[in-house]
Design a protein around this motif. Structure first.
Motif, short mmCIF file in Angstrom:
data_model
loop_
_atom_site.label_atom_id
_atom_site.label_comp_id
_atom_site.label_asym_id
_atom_site.label_seq_id
_atom_site.Cartn_x
_atom_site.Cartn_y
_atom_site.Cartn_z
N MET A 37 0.86 -1.19 0.00
CA MET A 37 0.00 0.00 0.00
C MET A 37 0.89 1.24 0.00
O MET A 37 1.83 1.31 0.77
N SER A 38 0.64 2.19 -0.86
CA SER A 38 1.52 3.35 -0.90
C SER A 38 0.72 4.62 -1.09
O SER A 38 -0.40 4.62 -1.58
N ALA A 39 1.34 5.75 -0.66
CA ALA A 39 0.68 7.05 -0.77
C ALA A 39 0.71 7.51 -2.22
O ALA A 39 1.64 7.23 -2.94
N PRO A 40 -0.34 8.23 -2.66
CA PRO A 40 -0.37 8.72 -4.03
C PRO A 40 0.81 9.65 -4.32
O PRO A 40 1.29 10.34 -3.45
N PHE A 41 1.22 9.66 -5.57
CA PHE A 41 2.39 10.41 -6.00
C PHE A 41 1.93 11.38 -7.07
O PHE A 41 1.30 10.98 -8.04
N THR A 42 2.22 12.66 -6.90
CA THR A 42 1.90 13.59 -7.99
C THR A 42 3.14 14.39 -8.37
O THR A 42 3.79 14.11 -9.36
N THR A 43 3.48 15.40 -7.54
CA THR A 43 4.66 16.22 -7.81
C THR A 43 5.55 16.21 -6.58
O THR A 43 5.07 16.30 -5.46
N VAL A 44 6.84 16.09 -6.83
CA VAL A 44 7.81 16.15 -5.74
C VAL A 44 8.79 17.27 -6.07
O VAL A 44 9.35 17.30 -7.17
N ALA A 45 8.97 18.18 -5.14
CA ALA A 45 9.92 19.28 -5.38
C ALA A 45 10.83 19.42 -4.18
O ALA A 45 10.40 19.27 -3.04
N GLY A 46 12.09 19.69 -4.46
CA GLY A 46 13.02 19.87 -3.35
C GLY A 46 14.45 19.61 -3.78
O GLY A 46 14.72 19.40 -4.97
N LEU A 47 15.32 19.62 -2.80
CA LEU A 47 16.73 19.39 -3.10
C LEU A 47 16.96 17.92 -3.44
O LEU A 47 16.18 17.05 -3.06
N ALA A 48 18.05 17.69 -4.17
CA ALA A 48 18.40 16.32 -4.55
C ALA A 48 19.76 15.99 -3.94
O ALA A 48 20.67 16.83 -3.89
N ILE A 49 19.89 14.74 -3.49
CA ILE A 49 21.15 14.28 -2.92
C ILE A 49 22.04 13.77 -4.06
O ILE A 49 21.62 12.87 -4.79
N PRO A 50 23.24 14.34 -4.22
CA PRO A 50 24.11 13.83 -5.28
C PRO A 50 24.88 12.61 -4.78
O PRO A 50 25.55 12.67 -3.75
N LEU A 51 24.76 11.50 -5.49
CA LEU A 51 25.46 10.28 -5.08
C LEU A 51 26.05 9.61 -6.33
O LEU A 51 25.60 8.55 -6.77
N PRO A 52 27.08 10.24 -6.90
CA PRO A 52 27.58 9.77 -8.20
C PRO A 52 28.49 8.55 -8.08
O PRO A 52 29.64 8.58 -8.51
N VAL A 53 27.98 7.49 -7.52
CA VAL A 53 28.76 6.26 -7.36
C VAL A 53 28.06 5.17 -8.16
O VAL A 53 26.86 4.97 -8.00
N ALA A 54 28.81 4.48 -9.02
CA ALA A 54 28.21 3.40 -9.82
C ALA A 54 28.00 2.16 -8.97
O ALA A 54 28.72 1.94 -7.99
N ASN A 55 27.02 1.33 -9.35
CA ASN A 55 26.83 0.00 -8.75
C ASN A 55 26.58 0.04 -7.24
O ASN A 55 27.08 -0.80 -6.50
N VAL A 56 25.82 1.03 -6.76
CA VAL A 56 25.47 1.00 -5.33
C VAL A 56 24.47 -0.14 -5.15
O VAL A 56 23.34 -0.08 -5.63
N ASP A 57 24.92 -1.20 -4.48
CA ASP A 57 24.09 -2.40 -4.33
C ASP A 57 23.21 -2.28 -3.11
O ASP A 57 23.45 -1.43 -2.24
N THR A 58 22.21 -3.15 -3.02
CA THR A 58 21.27 -3.04 -1.91
C THR A 58 21.90 -3.51 -0.59
O THR A 58 21.41 -3.15 0.48
N ASP A 59 22.99 -4.27 -0.65
CA ASP A 59 23.74 -4.57 0.57
C ASP A 59 24.34 -3.29 1.14
O ASP A 59 24.41 -3.10 2.36
#
Ligand code: SF4
Lengths: 466, 205
Positions: free
Chosen positions: B1-23
């Motif tokens: 179950m998830s909240a509805p999504f329309t517009t998201v505005a704000g700052l973005a986190i820069p994470l320029p690293v390739a292959n960030v795995d879920t571990d």
């Protein structure tokens, strides 16, 4: 009719409803559960008051957070005991077949599924585990799913999925001595990248695949997800069909014949179109090992550690980080690097053929002093067979620990860890930062290479390890 | 179950690293922790913390002005590896609703949709351009209705998403209920299959 790939056919055969834009509601033929992701999903199902739709298509075992210490019990590792018990209780009350510790069939879910004849060609197989792609070796449409999707399958026996593109990766030519399925797939990941298969379903083909035994095919398909592909599979052929015949839960007698006739139809049409096709000359692949912290950091064991100075900026940054974590120097041969730990196991390489390959390299020799070496069979059945043919005693005489079946050091969720700073040669599938324990340094390789490293106390080319 | 999504505005986190795995996003032992608060504490530990366990101030994920940033601009193959949905929950507890990258782990993408998180795939040069915005702390606006990301200087980056998936995000809600409403179709499919592939139905003995 338009020529189709095997993937198109498997997909089409399971569509319950088209949802538009490439999305479809697919029927799920086999749902495999393990204690870590399966038990909480069963709890959620119960809490939401939803009935389990098809217990007869649902199977369970515990593997991730069980101790693998000799003589272990389900509750030997306390943090996992709760989930193991919960899986047991839920399976009992819901009528799910559970291959529990006392069944003699417990093991890593991707080892026992095919071995018990649960995984069949043409079947959709899901599990809350990314290495479900392993089962594709039998020509199954098998893929890993998340927690919410597990509950969806439990309640509906279906899943909404978006159809990916088709890729074919061929391996042609005869691999040289000391080169097996693990080397072939690692070198492919090294060449094309860890996201090459992203948004693709990958069919493996070529004469190197046709000649490959089923256990090697399982190893190859296991690493599809490390290639970025959620689905990786091989068309079922006679090798596959003969391998399935007689397995505990496989169809028997006339049922089997009828099934086998259908399975023989499961292949890509000659003129089917793949959005991407690649071909690797298997005869040119060397024994392969990873040097860094992504499976794409793969290299021939007789090569030198890559130098970030020769890469583009983004790659160079990643390589520097990886070299730093792994405490390696660019430009040096990887062979000769001293090691502390060897792990032979995991759903990649813990089957009987894997243990045989490792044992053949060990011969009558001993594990190097100061190296800790473990063999963790993939299932109770593999363990029994390896003991019966003398592999277990060969390993223990050489100084390896011979343990109980489970995921163990592959994921270090069960209290078993490679110590921080220690360097391990491991037959598993992920060399991520901290995967085998915080600060652990992992080199992925084949069982033969891992065994050779255990004996030498350093990374060695298995072709020179006699 | 998830909240509805329309517009998201704000700052973005820069994470320029390739292959960030879920571990890397969330270590396996925290899958056993109770509740999602632990995910906030332990999320991205491998990137956020130095060897001695202290926070690395150079890591954008530790910077105070980005503590509630709703967007993440990541390197290629973000969310590869393990299927653990906890990786998406670890983003959610930080308030991240949009992840932008050149490629993603496919299982991670599905897990995002299940939780009302929007994964946006763009060409690498476009990701780089948005990364610059993130690094300069210029906010982004992500409109799912218009299917585009807009920078403060009014540059637009269109992205594609299937209509079905888009509708699900826009309305939020529960997939299981939706599928159960289609029960008759599943019944019919299974009835036919039992005759067609009896071997699928006879394993449980
Ligand atoms: S052996 Fe490793 S990769 Fe395989 S299922 Fe277990 S934890 Fe996952």
């Amino acid at each position: 009719m338009k020529p189709s790939t095997l993937f198109d056919k498997l997909w089409r055969a399971h569509v319950v409803r088209e949802l538009g834009d490439g999305w479809a509601l697919l029927h799920i033929d086999r749902h495999l559960l393990h204690e870590m992701s399966g038990a909480p999903a069963l709890t959620e199902l119960m809490e939401r008051g939803l009935p389990l739709r098809n217990p007869e298509l649902t199977f369970a075992t515990a593997d991730h957070i069980l101790s693998t210490a000799p003589g272990r019990r389900g509750d030997s590792y306390a943090p996992g005991a709760k989930l193991w018990r919960s899986l047991r209780t839920h399976c009992e009350s819901l009528g799910i077949r559970h291959f529990d510790l006392d069944s003699g069939e417990q093991g890593i879910v991707h080892v026992i599924g095919p071995a018990l004849g649960l995984t069949l060609p043409g079947a959709t197989v899901v599990c809350g585990d990314s290495h479900t792609c392993t089962h594709g070796a039998l020509g199954a449409l098998a893929f890993g799913i998340g927690s919410t999707e597990i509950v969806h399958v439990l309640a509906t026996q279906t899943l909404a999925q978006r159809k990916p593109r088709n890729m074919r990766l061929r391996f042609d030519g005869a691999p040289g001595t000391g080169v097996g399925a693990k080397d072939l797939i690692l070198s492919a990941i090294g060449r094309y990248g860890a996201d090459a298969g992203s948004d693709y379903a990958v069919e493996y083909a070529g004469d190197a695949i046709s000649r490959m035994g089923m256990e090697a095919r399982l190893t190859l398909c296991n690493l599809s997800i490390e290639f970025g592909a959620k689905y990786g599979f091989i068309a079922p052929d006679d090798t596959c069909i003969e391998w399935i015949a007689g397995r505990l839960h496989a169809p028997q007698g006339a049922d089997f014949e009828r099934a086998a006739a259908a399975w023989r139809q499961l292949r890509s049409d000659d003129d089917a179109r793949f959005e991407r096709e690649e071909c690797i000359d298997a005869s040119r692949v060397a024994p392969t090992i990873t040097w860094g912290t992504s499976p794409e950091h793969a290299m021939p064991v007789d090569g030198v550690i890559p130098d970030p100075a020769h890469a583009d900026a983004a790659t160079a940054a990643a390589w520097r980080k990886a070299l730093d974590y792994m405490a390696l120097e660019p430009g040096r041969p990887i062979a000769g690097t001293p090691i502390d730990f060897v792990f032979i196991g995991s759903c990649t390489n813990s089957r009987l053929d894997d243990l045989r390959a490792a044992a053949a390299v060990v011969g009558g020799r001993k594990v190097a002093p100061r190296v800790e070496a473990w063999v963790v069979p993939g299932s109770a059945a593999v363990k029994r067979a390896a003991e019966a043919e003398g592999l277990a005693s060969l390993f223990t005489a050489a100084g390896f620990q011979w343990r109980e079946p489970g995921c163990s050091l592959c994921v270090a969720a069960n209290g078993e860890r490679v110590p921080a700073g220690a360097r391990a040669v491991s037959t598993s599938n992920r060399n991520f930062v901290g995967r085998q324990g915080p600060g652990a340094r992992t080199h992925l390789a084949s069982p033969a290479m891992a065994a050779a490293a255990a004996i030498a106390g350093k990374i060695v080319d298995v072709r020179c390890s006699a | 179950m998830s909240a509805p999504f329309t517009t998201v505005a704000g700052l973005a986190i820069p994470l320029p690293v390739a292959n960030v795995d879920t571990d890397t996003i969330i270590r396996i032992e925290h899958l056993l922790d109770n509740g999602r608060a632990a995910l906030r504490e332990h999320g991205f530990a491998a990137l956020r913390l130095r060897a001695d366990g202290s926070e690395d101030p150079a890591c954008a994920l530790n910077q105070a002005d980005l503590a509630h940033a709703p967007i993440l601009v990541a390197g290629r193959n973000f969310g590869c590896g393990s299927s653990r949905e906890h990786a998406v929950w670890a983003l959610e507890v930080r308030g991240i609703r949009v992840v932008i990258a050149a490629s993603f782990g496919d299982i991670f993408v599905n897990n995002c949709y299940q939780n009302g998180v929007l994964p946006v795939t763009l060409e690498a040069p476009q990701v780089d351009a948005l990364l610059e915005e993130a690094q300069a702390r210029r906010p982004l606006t992500v409109s799912l209705l218009e299917q585009r990301i807009t920078t403060t200087d009014q540059r637009h980056f269109a992205f594609s998403i299937g209509p079905w998936q888009r509708q699900r995000l826009l309305s939020g809600g529960d997939d299981i209920a939706l599928t159960l409403a289609d029960r008759a179709a599943i019944d019919a499919w299974q009835r036919h299959d039992r005759g067609h592939r009896p071997w699928i139905w006879s394993a449980h003995s």
